[in-house]
Design a protein around this motif. Structure first.
Motif, PDB file in Angstrom:
ATOM      1  N   TRP A   1       0.834  -1.211   0.000  1.00 34.95           N
ATOM      2  CA  TRP A   1       0.000   0.000   0.000  1.00 34.95           C
ATOM      3  C   TRP A   1       0.866   1.257   0.000  1.00 34.95           C
ATOM      4  CZ3 TRP A   1      -4.248   1.509  -1.772  1.00 34.95           C
ATOM      5  CH2 TRP A   1      -5.364   0.702  -1.765  1.00 34.95           C
ATOM      6  N   ARG A   2       1.922   1.215   0.772  1.00 36.77           N
ATOM      7  CA  ARG A   2       2.805   2.372   0.851  1.00 36.77           C
ATOM      8  C   ARG A   2       3.358   2.703  -0.555  1.00 36.77           C
ATOM      9  NH1 ARG A   2       5.195   3.998   5.805  1.00 36.77           N
ATOM     10  NH2 ARG A   2       4.334   2.103   6.701  1.00 36.77           N
TER      11      ARG A   2
ATOM     12  N   TYR B   1       2.095   1.729  -3.475  1.00 39.90           N
ATOM     13  CA  TYR B   1       1.022   2.068  -4.404  1.00 39.90           C
ATOM     14  C   TYR B   1       0.494   3.484  -4.126  1.00 39.90           C
ATOM     15  CZ  TYR B   1      -3.149   1.486  -7.259  1.00 39.90           C
ATOM     16  OH  TYR B   1      -4.118   1.620  -8.214  1.00 39.90           O
ATOM     17  N   ARG B   2       0.460   3.836  -2.852  1.00 39.10           N
ATOM     18  CA  ARG B   2       0.010   5.186  -2.482  1.00 39.10           C
ATOM     19  C   ARG B   2       0.932   6.235  -3.098  1.00 39.10           C
ATOM     20  NH1 ARG B   2       0.921   5.327   3.206  1.00 39.10           N
ATOM     21  NH2 ARG B   2      -0.764   3.837   3.348  1.00 39.10           N
TER      22      ARG B   2
ATOM     23  N   LEU C   1      -0.030   6.630  -6.580  1.00 40.42           N
ATOM     24  CA  LEU C   1      -1.282   7.386  -6.726  1.00 40.42           C
ATOM     25  C   LEU C   1      -1.037   8.879  -6.540  1.00 40.42           C
ATOM     26  CD1 LEU C   1      -3.867   5.189  -4.756  1.00 40.42           C
ATOM     27  CD2 LEU C   1      -3.795   5.554  -7.215  1.00 40.42           C
ATOM     28  N   ILE C   2      -0.199   9.212  -5.563  1.00 42.35           N
ATOM     29  CA  ILE C   2       0.091  10.630  -5.315  1.00 42.35           C
ATOM     30  C   ILE C   2       0.812  11.227  -6.525  1.00 42.35           C
ATOM     31  CG2 ILE C   2       1.509  12.175  -3.903  1.00 42.35           C
ATOM     32  CD1 ILE C   2       0.673  10.433  -1.473  1.00 42.35           C
TER      33      ILE C   2
ATOM     34  N   GLU D   1       0.492  10.214  -9.545  1.00 39.30           N
ATOM     35  CA  GLU D   1      -0.539  10.320 -10.590  1.00 39.30           C
ATOM     36  C   GLU D   1      -1.408  11.552 -10.371  1.00 39.30           C
ATOM     37  OE1 GLU D   1      -1.254   5.657 -11.620  1.00 39.30           O
ATOM     38  OE2 GLU D   1      -3.021   6.863 -11.110  1.00 39.30           O
ATOM     39  N   LEU D   2      -1.710  11.793  -9.127  1.00 36.81           N
ATOM     40  CA  LEU D   2      -2.536  12.965  -8.779  1.00 36.81           C
ATOM     41  C   LEU D   2      -1.852  14.243  -9.259  1.00 36.81           C
ATOM     42  CD1 LEU D   2      -5.131  13.611  -6.996  1.00 36.81           C
ATOM     43  CD2 LEU D   2      -3.489  14.234  -5.221  1.00 36.81           C
ATOM     44  N   GLU D   3      -0.540  14.286  -9.071  1.00 36.80           N
ATOM     45  CA  GLU D   3       0.210  15.475  -9.483  1.00 36.80           C
ATOM     46  C   GLU D   3       0.193  15.656 -10.998  1.00 36.80           C
ATOM     47  OE1 GLU D   3       3.895  14.649  -7.577  1.00 36.80           O
ATOM     48  OE2 GLU D   3       3.430  15.929  -5.860  1.00 36.80           O
ATOM     49  N   ARG D   4       0.109  14.541 -11.702  1.00 32.29           N
ATOM     50  CA  ARG D   4       0.114  14.623 -13.176  1.00 32.29           C
ATOM     51  C   ARG D   4      -1.255  14.994 -13.739  1.00 32.29           C
ATOM     52  NH1 ARG D   4       3.526  10.108 -12.806  1.00 32.29           N
ATOM     53  NH2 ARG D   4       1.780   8.698 -13.096  1.00 32.29           N
ATOM     54  N   GLU D   5      -2.302  14.773 -12.936  1.00 34.40           N
ATOM     55  CA  GLU D   5      -3.657  15.063 -13.430  1.00 34.40           C
ATOM     56  C   GLU D   5      -3.854  16.543 -13.675  1.00 34.40           C
ATOM     57  OE1 GLU D   5      -6.482  13.582 -10.623  1.00 34.40           O
ATOM     58  OE2 GLU D   5      -6.228  11.496 -11.240  1.00 34.40           O
TER      59      GLU D   5
ATOM     60  N   LYS E   1      -5.511  20.643  -5.444  1.00 35.99           N
ATOM     61  CA  LYS E   1      -4.891  19.325  -5.542  1.00 35.99           C
ATOM     62  C   LYS E   1      -3.646  19.259  -4.662  1.00 35.99           C
ATOM     63  CE  LYS E   1      -3.794  18.272  -9.702  1.00 35.99           C
ATOM     64  NZ  LYS E   1      -3.926  18.034 -11.126  1.00 35.99           N
TER      65      LYS E   1
ATOM     66  N   LYS F   1      -3.067  16.685  -1.594  1.00 36.16           N
ATOM     67  CA  LYS F   1      -1.881  15.818  -1.504  1.00 36.16           C
ATOM     68  C   LYS F   1      -1.192  16.019  -0.156  1.00 36.16           C
ATOM     69  CE  LYS F   1       2.797  15.586  -2.876  1.00 36.16           C
ATOM     70  NZ  LYS F   1       3.892  16.328  -3.470  1.00 36.16           N
TER      71      LYS F   1
ATOM     72  N   SER G   1     -11.479  12.749  -8.792  1.00 41.17           N
ATOM     73  CA  SER G   1     -10.921  11.964  -9.905  1.00 41.17           C
ATOM     74  C   SER G   1     -10.764  10.528  -9.411  1.00 41.17           C
ATOM     75  CB  SER G   1      -9.557  12.518 -10.321  1.00 41.17           C
ATOM     76  OG  SER G   1      -8.621  12.290  -9.292  1.00 41.17           O
TER      77      SER G   1
ATOM     78  N   THR H   1      -8.129   8.837  -9.183  1.00 39.95           N
ATOM     79  CA  THR H   1      -6.972   8.767  -8.282  1.00 39.95           C
ATOM     80  C   THR H   1      -7.313   9.354  -6.918  1.00 39.95           C
ATOM     81  OG1 THR H   1      -5.600   9.099 -10.229  1.00 39.95           O
ATOM     82  CG2 THR H   1      -4.514   9.338  -8.111  1.00 39.95           C
ATOM     83  N   GLY H   2      -8.001  10.479  -6.953  1.00 43.63           N
ATOM     84  CA  GLY H   2      -8.407  11.114  -5.692  1.00 43.63           C
ATOM     85  C   GLY H   2      -9.290  10.201  -4.869  1.00 43.63           C
TER      86      GLY H   2
ATOM     87  N   LEU I   1      -7.325   7.378  -3.300  1.00 45.41           N
ATOM     88  CA  LEU I   1      -6.592   7.845  -2.114  1.00 45.41           C
ATOM     89  C   LEU I   1      -7.544   8.062  -0.930  1.00 45.41           C
ATOM     90  CD1 LEU I   1      -4.122  10.322  -3.856  1.00 45.41           C
ATOM     91  CD2 LEU I   1      -3.444   8.363  -2.448  1.00 45.41           C
TER      92      LEU I   1
ATOM     93  N   GLU J   1      -8.644   4.705   0.498  1.00 47.09           N
ATOM     94  CA  GLU J   1      -7.612   4.077   1.321  1.00 47.09           C
ATOM     95  C   GLU J   1      -7.483   4.793   2.658  1.00 47.09           C
ATOM     96  OE1 GLU J   1      -3.580   4.754   0.940  1.00 47.09           O
ATOM     97  OE2 GLU J   1      -3.191   3.113   2.349  1.00 47.09           O
TER      98      GLU J   1
END
Lengths: 198, 169
Positions: free
Chosen positions: A183-184, A186-187, A190-191, A193-197, B42, B46, B82, B84-85, B88, B91
């Protein structure tokens, strides 16, 4: 009957159940036969023994060898993860077959399961296994079926192993620690990916 | 076996009916202007996520766990919609629920799990993790049947995701 004889007989029965389960996974046996012969949880418990138990009776060790040989026979033509996933596709037996698949995967990727369980050893064990990548010709059973997984697959695998263990009514520190670590990772993905969105 | 399947199905229907998603297409990313209207940033989201997980990682005492759970709740409430959001946030909800349960706040744990599940019904690893948290909580409360249903649902999602991976080239 002595205790040793009684244990040996029990092993024979367990091995027979395992064989049936393996045959079911290959589609040789009828579903009804499976249902009547072995309960879901008994199957899970029995399968764990394939992965972890030191078999004193030859039937168990033969079955384990058969399972590994079956996996190796798949490796030349299919993706490493195909064997467990092939079993997962049998949706009628979704839960038990998933457990079969997951525990089979465990057999192939976690050969040395003899170390004491602890959070630290679990994390260390997990770290040693990541990424699961084996050089051609390396000598251990299932070498060609060891999967190389990306973070989501690693997470799914860790989650699966934890679930398979839980389905047996157990919680394992090794699996829990592996899941936490997955999870660590993968998280972090995800973070990112969030920045790229946008 | 058939009886067990029926019992499982009925249990699962009850479990899932309380977890209907709040929104439609879960993979749709909300327009940036909608986020701007709601004051969503965003970068802030984060930071909240990272801070909450760091607090949870370091929490040893009850007081620290309480603080971590509160930070997780705060991060969870951010309107990140989103895919991804949501992953997160789900989780976060699973982790927050575990902490609430450790603190003996089972009601708060259950509420957070249900809110997490309602975010999205898309089968994802995060949603499966919420069902695992649900199973942990049910086990803690002595509700074995609910725990089993939740674990089975987690496994079903997990398998489905594996199936999808298999289809990928």
């Amino acid at each position: 009957m002595s205790k040793a004889e009684s244990e040996s007989e029990l092993e024979c029965r367990e091995a027979e159940q395992l064989r049936l389960l393996l045959e079911c996974s290959r589609g040789r046996a009828e579903k009804q036969e499976f249902a009547e012969s072995v309960s879901e949880l008994a199957a899970l418990a029995a399968l764990t023994q394939v992965a972890q138990k030191e078999w004193t009776h030859s039937a168990g060790s033969e079955l384990r060898a058969e399972l590994l040989a079956h996996a190796e026979s798949q490796s030349g033509q299919q993706k490493p993860r195909t064997l467990p996933l092939m079993l997962l596709r049998r949706s009628v037996w979704a839960v038990p077959m998933a457990a079969v698949a997951l525990l089979a995967l465990r057999v192939f990727t976690l050969e040395d399961d003899s170390r004491p369980f602890s959070r630290e050893s679990g994390l260390a064990q997990r770290a040693e296994l990541s990424p699961v990548e084996v050089a051609p010709g390396e000598d251990f059973p299932g070498k060609d079926v060891a999967p190389v997984l990306h973070p989501q697959s690693e997470l799914l695998r860790a989650q699966s192993l934890s679930l398979a263990r839980r389905a047996q009514g157990e919680k394992s520190e090794v699996e829990d620690a592996a899941l936490e670590l997955a999870w660590r990772e993968y998280r972090g993905r995800l973070i990112a990916e969030l920045e790229r969105e946008r | 076996m058939r009886g067990a399947c029926l019992a499982f199905s009925l249990g699962l229907v009850g479990l899932l009916s309380s977890c209907a998603p709040e929104r439609g297409n879960p993979m749709r990313t909300e327009p940036a202007e909608a986020h701007a209207r709601s004051g969503f940033s965003k970068r802030e989201f984060k930071e909240h996520v990272v801070l909450a997980h760091e607090a949870a990682d370091k929490a040893d005492s009850s007081k620290e766990r309480l603080k971590a759970a509160q930070l997780i709740e705060h991060a969870f409430q951010q309107p990140a919609t989103s895919a991804t959001g949501i992953a997160l946030r789900q989780e976060l909800a699973a982790r927050g629920a575990s902490i609430w349960a450790e603190l003996g706040r089972e009601g708060a744990a259950l509420e957070l799990i249900q809110r997490g599940l309602r975010l999205d019904s898309e089968p994802t690893a995060s949603r499966a993790q919420l069902f695992i948290a649900r199973a942990d909580l049910a086990e803690q409360q002595g509700h074995e049947s609910e725990a089993r249903d939740a674990l089975t649902e987690a496994l079903r999602i997990n398998q489905q995701l594996f199936e999808e991976e298999m289809k990928e080239p």
